[in-house]
Design an enzyme around this catalytic site. Structure first.
Site, PDB file in Angstrom:
ATOM      1  N   CYS A 197      -8.380  -2.446   7.769  1.00  0.00           N
ATOM      2  CA  CYS A 197      -6.965  -2.379   7.389  1.00  0.00           C
ATOM      3  C   CYS A 197      -6.535  -0.945   7.114  1.00  0.00           C
ATOM      4  O   CYS A 197      -5.498  -0.489   7.618  1.00  0.00           O
ATOM      5  CB  CYS A 197      -6.689  -3.254   6.157  1.00  0.00           C
ATOM      6  SG  CYS A 197      -6.808  -5.014   6.506  1.00  0.00           S
ATOM      7  N   ARG A 221     -18.489  -2.072   4.538  1.00  0.00           N
ATOM      8  CA  ARG A 221     -19.571  -2.853   3.903  1.00  0.00           C
ATOM      9  C   ARG A 221     -20.178  -3.798   4.939  1.00  0.00           C
ATOM     10  O   ARG A 221     -21.355  -4.130   4.890  1.00  0.00           O
ATOM     11  CB  ARG A 221     -18.922  -3.620   2.738  1.00  0.00           C
ATOM     12  CG  ARG A 221     -19.742  -4.562   1.942  1.00  0.00           C
ATOM     13  CD  ARG A 221     -18.878  -5.245   0.860  1.00  0.00           C
ATOM     14  NE  ARG A 221     -17.692  -5.906   1.376  1.00  0.00           N
ATOM     15  CZ  ARG A 221     -17.664  -7.139   1.902  1.00  0.00           C
ATOM     16  NH1 ARG A 221     -18.769  -7.852   1.986  1.00  0.00           N
ATOM     17  NH2 ARG A 221     -16.539  -7.673   2.326  1.00  0.00           N
ATOM     18  N   GLU A 247       0.821  -1.216   0.000  1.00  0.00           N
ATOM     19  CA  GLU A 247       0.000   0.000   0.000  1.00  0.00           C
ATOM     20  C   GLU A 247       0.857   1.269   0.000  1.00  0.00           C
ATOM     21  O   GLU A 247       1.809   1.395   0.756  1.00  0.00           O
ATOM     22  CB  GLU A 247      -0.937   0.003   1.224  1.00  0.00           C
ATOM     23  CG  GLU A 247      -1.872  -1.201   1.298  1.00  0.00           C
ATOM     24  CD  GLU A 247      -2.852  -1.311   0.136  1.00  0.00           C
ATOM     25  OE1 GLU A 247      -3.086  -0.285  -0.540  1.00  0.00           O
ATOM     26  OE2 GLU A 247      -3.386  -2.414  -0.099  1.00  0.00           O
ATOM     27  N   HIS A 302      -1.261  -6.300   1.697  1.00  0.00           N
ATOM     28  CA  HIS A 302      -2.412  -7.201   1.623  1.00  0.00           C
ATOM     29  C   HIS A 302      -2.000  -8.510   0.958  1.00  0.00           C
ATOM     30  O   HIS A 302      -1.399  -8.507  -0.121  1.00  0.00           O
ATOM     31  CB  HIS A 302      -3.554  -6.559   0.822  1.00  0.00           C
ATOM     32  CG  HIS A 302      -4.491  -5.739   1.657  1.00  0.00           C
ATOM     33  ND1 HIS A 302      -4.518  -4.368   1.620  1.00  0.00           N
ATOM     34  CD2 HIS A 302      -5.439  -6.118   2.558  1.00  0.00           C
ATOM     35  CE1 HIS A 302      -5.450  -3.936   2.472  1.00  0.00           C
ATOM     36  NE2 HIS A 302      -6.020  -4.968   3.054  1.00  0.00           N
TER      37      HIS A 302
HETATM   38  N1  PCA Z   1      -8.604  -7.516   5.842  1.00  0.00           N
HETATM   39  C1  PCA Z   1      -9.595  -6.498   6.102  1.00  0.00           C
HETATM   40  C2  PCA Z   1      -9.620  -6.351   7.596  1.00  0.00           C
HETATM   41  C3  PCA Z   1      -8.825  -7.476   8.136  1.00  0.00           C
HETATM   42  C4  PCA Z   1      -8.164  -8.090   6.982  1.00  0.00           C
HETATM   43  O1  PCA Z   1      -7.345  -9.018   7.020  1.00  0.00           O
HETATM   44  C5  PCA Z   1      -9.339  -5.209   5.326  1.00  0.00           C
HETATM   45  O2  PCA Z   1      -8.747  -5.273   4.229  1.00  0.00           O
HETATM   46  O3  PCA Z   1      -9.715  -4.137   5.794  1.00  0.00           O
END
Ligand code: PCA
Length: 191
Positions: free
Chosen positions: A150, A97, A87, A170
């Site tokens: 996140c 959501r 990111e 991610h």
């Molecule tokens: N993914 C979610 C929250 C926890 C996770 O592993 C997100 O992308 O916000």
């Protein structure tokens, strides 16, 4: 006269998240277990966080203050993605959501009323991507960490810890996480 340059000891803090949205699986939680079985010639600290708007950052904040790491890698799961995504920015916005694991649903609002609209992450994203790729793992930059827990964690981290380099990674949806875990291992070893 000799001068002594103090360099900060390498100490990486890496976080993952518990499962959410009714699932019993989150590869970022498994990543932490996997990393704890590896050996590194520097210190690593792992922290599993609840998928909770109110609890996640205070837990990260407490450990970051206590251990004063040299870099922080936050990780989570983005099932619809196909590569490791690193990111570039955290945004001052939440529009969930689904509720978090505490049942809290935060819709269409700022995270911090008087905070900056967005903050760039503070590790060299393109270099991290190259490190992952060299280990054989597909990786690319992302300009959205989403509008859920996140991004919320990343944004709050960036507002408070501008002096400790950090970003969010991610993990994608996959049948086999080994290559992605190796990619993160390569990143941790080189930052
Ligand atoms: N993914 C979610 C929250 C926890 C996770 O592993 C997100 O992308 O916000």
């Amino acid at each position: 006269m000799t001068s002594i340059r103090m360099t900060k000891k390498k100490k990486i803090l890496i976080t993952g998240f518990e499962p959410f949205d009714g699932s019993s699986f989150n590869p970022s939680a498994q990543l932490l277990d996997w990393l704890n079985l590896q050996t590194f010639d520097f210190e690593i600290h792992t922290l599993l966080l609840p998928v909770s708007f109110t609890q996640a950052f205070p837990l990260l904040d407490e450990l970051t203050t206590n251990i004063n790491p040299s870099a922080v890698l936050l990780t989570g799961y983005a099932q619809t993605r196909t590569e490791l995504t690193i990111e570039r920015i955290g945004i001052n916005w939440v529009d969930a959501r689904i509720p978090d694991n505490d049942g809290l649903l935060l819709e269409a609002q700022k995270i911090l009323n008087h905070g900056p609209d967005g903050l760039f992450t503070t590790l060299p994203v393109l270099q991290l991507i190259e490190m992952a790729k060299k280990s054989g793992c597909s990786a690319k930059v992302s300009t959205s960490a989403g509008e859920y827990v996140c991004n919320h964690l990343l944004y709050l981290y960036l507002t408070k810890y501008s002096l400790i380099p950090g970003t969010f990674i991610h993990l994608p949806g996959s049948q086999n996480y080994d290559i992605f875990f190796q990619g993160i291992h390569a990143i941790i070893s080189q930052i």
